[in-house]
Design an enzyme around this catalytic site. Structure first.
Site, PDB file in Angstrom:
ATOM      1  N   ASP A   1      -0.124   9.652  23.403  1.00 40.72           N
ATOM      2  CA  ASP A   1      -0.893   9.845  22.172  1.00 40.72           C
ATOM      3  C   ASP A   1      -1.661   8.564  21.860  1.00 40.72           C
ATOM      4  OD1 ASP A   1      -1.380  11.683  19.806  1.00 40.72           O
ATOM      5  OD2 ASP A   1      -0.732   9.871  18.780  1.00 40.72           O
TER       6      ASP A   1
ATOM      7  N   GLU B   1      -4.022   6.472  18.587  1.00 42.52           N
ATOM      8  CA  GLU B   1      -4.572   6.383  17.231  1.00 42.52           C
ATOM      9  C   GLU B   1      -5.893   5.637  17.333  1.00 42.52           C
ATOM     10  OE1 GLU B   1      -3.387   8.068  14.834  1.00 42.52           O
ATOM     11  OE2 GLU B   1      -1.476   8.589  15.783  1.00 42.52           O
TER      12      GLU B   1
ATOM     13  N   GLU C   1     -10.233   5.482   5.598  1.00 39.95           N
ATOM     14  CA  GLU C   1      -9.747   6.846   5.807  1.00 39.95           C
ATOM     15  C   GLU C   1      -8.887   6.948   7.073  1.00 39.95           C
ATOM     16  OE1 GLU C   1     -14.264   6.977   6.797  1.00 39.95           O
ATOM     17  OE2 GLU C   1     -12.922   5.967   5.373  1.00 39.95           O
TER      18      GLU C   1
ATOM     19  N   HIS D   1       0.898   9.079  10.875  1.00 38.71           N
ATOM     20  CA  HIS D   1       0.724   9.240  12.306  1.00 38.71           C
ATOM     21  C   HIS D   1       1.011   7.896  12.975  1.00 38.71           C
ATOM     22  CE1 HIS D   1      -1.646  13.164  12.529  1.00 38.71           C
ATOM     23  NE2 HIS D   1      -1.340  13.005  11.254  1.00 38.71           N
TER      24      HIS D   1
ATOM     25  N   ASP E   1       4.325   9.816  17.649  1.00 38.54           N
ATOM     26  CA  ASP E   1       3.822  11.147  17.986  1.00 38.54           C
ATOM     27  C   ASP E   1       4.075  11.491  19.449  1.00 38.54           C
ATOM     28  OD1 ASP E   1       3.056  11.274  15.384  1.00 38.54           O
ATOM     29  OD2 ASP E   1       0.906  11.341  15.750  1.00 38.54           O
TER      30      ASP E   1
END
Length: 233
Positions: free
Chosen positions: A8, A10, A52, A150, A155
Site C-alpha cells: 500500500d 500513501e 486534505e 490511513h 493498510d
C-alpha cells in the site's frame, strides 16, 4: 516457496499526472499465505503535503522533511518486492504512483501482470456491497478498530489479512496439493487475467500417545468381536 507482497502507499494527492507524490510505502510479505517480514518507508515527496491529504493519513511536511527521497529508497524497495506477485487494494491507484516514481528515476516500471487487485476479489465475493477496505474488513470479521487514519503499513497488514480471508484462510480447500487460480486484475483502464500459483499448506493434526493406543485397542476389539475390521485391512 510461494511469496506474495501485500503493498500500500500513501500520497500527497490523487493524481501522479498532476505532480502528486508518494509519502509512505508499506509492504507485508506473505509466504504460503502466512505473514512474514514487513517493511515501511517514509519518503520526502519534494513538494508540500496538502492539508486534505494529511487529514487522511496524518503525515505532515515536518514528519517527512528529513526522510529520504524516493530515489534513495528505490533499490531497497525493489529488492524487497523482488519479482514476486503484488497484492494491492485498488491496484490502479498505487501502481500508477509507483510507476510514476520509477519513471522519474528512469527505472523499469512494475508490470501490471504481476498484480492481484484485492478490490476485484472483494467485489466478486460481495457483489453489490460496499467495497472499501474498512467495509470488507468488517464483513470478514477482521479487527480494524485501530485504523483511525490511513497508513501504508497499517493498510498493507489489513490487506494481507483480507487477502488470506478472501481465499478461505490458511487452508483454501480440501485439496491440499496446490494449484493455480485465475483472477482479473484492473490496472488503470486495462483488465488482465493473471494466473497465480496457490500453495496450500499441509496441516498436521498430532494425536496424543494415549489416543493412539486407545484407537489401536478399539480396532483390535472390533477384529475379535466381528471377525473383521475394515480399518485394519
Amino acid at each position: 516457496m510461494t511469496r506474495l507482497i501485500a503493498l500500500d502507499t500513501e500520497t500527497t494527492g490523487l493524481s501522479p499526472n498532476r505532480g502528486d507524490r508518494i509519502v509512505e510505502i508499506g509492504c507485508v510479505e506473505l509466504i504460503h499465505m502466512r505473514k512474514g517480514a514487513t517493511r515501511q518507508w517514509f519518503i520526502n515527496p519534494e513538494r508540500p503535503i496538502p492539508a486534505e491529504a494529511t487529514r487522511i493519513h496524518g503525515i505532515t511536511d515536518e514528519k517527512v522533511a528529513n526522510e529520504p527521497i524516493f530515489r534513495k529508497i528505490a533499490e531497497d524497495f525493489l529488492a524487497f518486492i523482488g519479482s514476486d506477485q503484488l497484492v494491492i487494494y485498488n491496484a490502479g491507484f498505487d501502481l500508477g504512483f509507483l510507476n510514476a516514481e520509477l519513471a522519474r528515476i528512469k527505472r523499469p516500471l512494475l508490470d501490471g501482470s504481476r498484480v492481484i487487485d484485492a478490490l476485484m476479489l472483494a467485489r466478486k465475493r460481495f457483489p453489490g456491497a460496499k467495497a472499501d477496505l474498512d467495509s470488507v474488513c468488517k464483513r470478514l470479521k477482521i479487527d480494524n478498530a485501530h485504523r483511525k487514519l490511513h497508513g501504508a503499513l497499517l493498510d498493507a497488514e489489513l490487506l494481507a489479512e483480507v487477502y488470506v480471508a478472501l481465499n478461505g484462510g490458511a487452508q483454501f480447500a480440501m485439496d491440499l496439493t496446490g494449484g493455480v487460480e485465475e483472477v482479473v486484475v484492473k490496472v488503470a483502464t486495462t483488465e488482465q487475467a493473471v494466473t497465480v500459483d496457490v500453495v496450500r499448506p499441509v496441516r498436521v493434526w498430532p494425536i496424543a500417545r494415549e489416543e493412539e493406543q486407545a484407537h489401536a485397542a478399539f480396532l483390535e476389539f472390533m477384529q475379535k468381536e466381528h471377525g473383521a475390521c475394515l480399518w485394519t485391512n
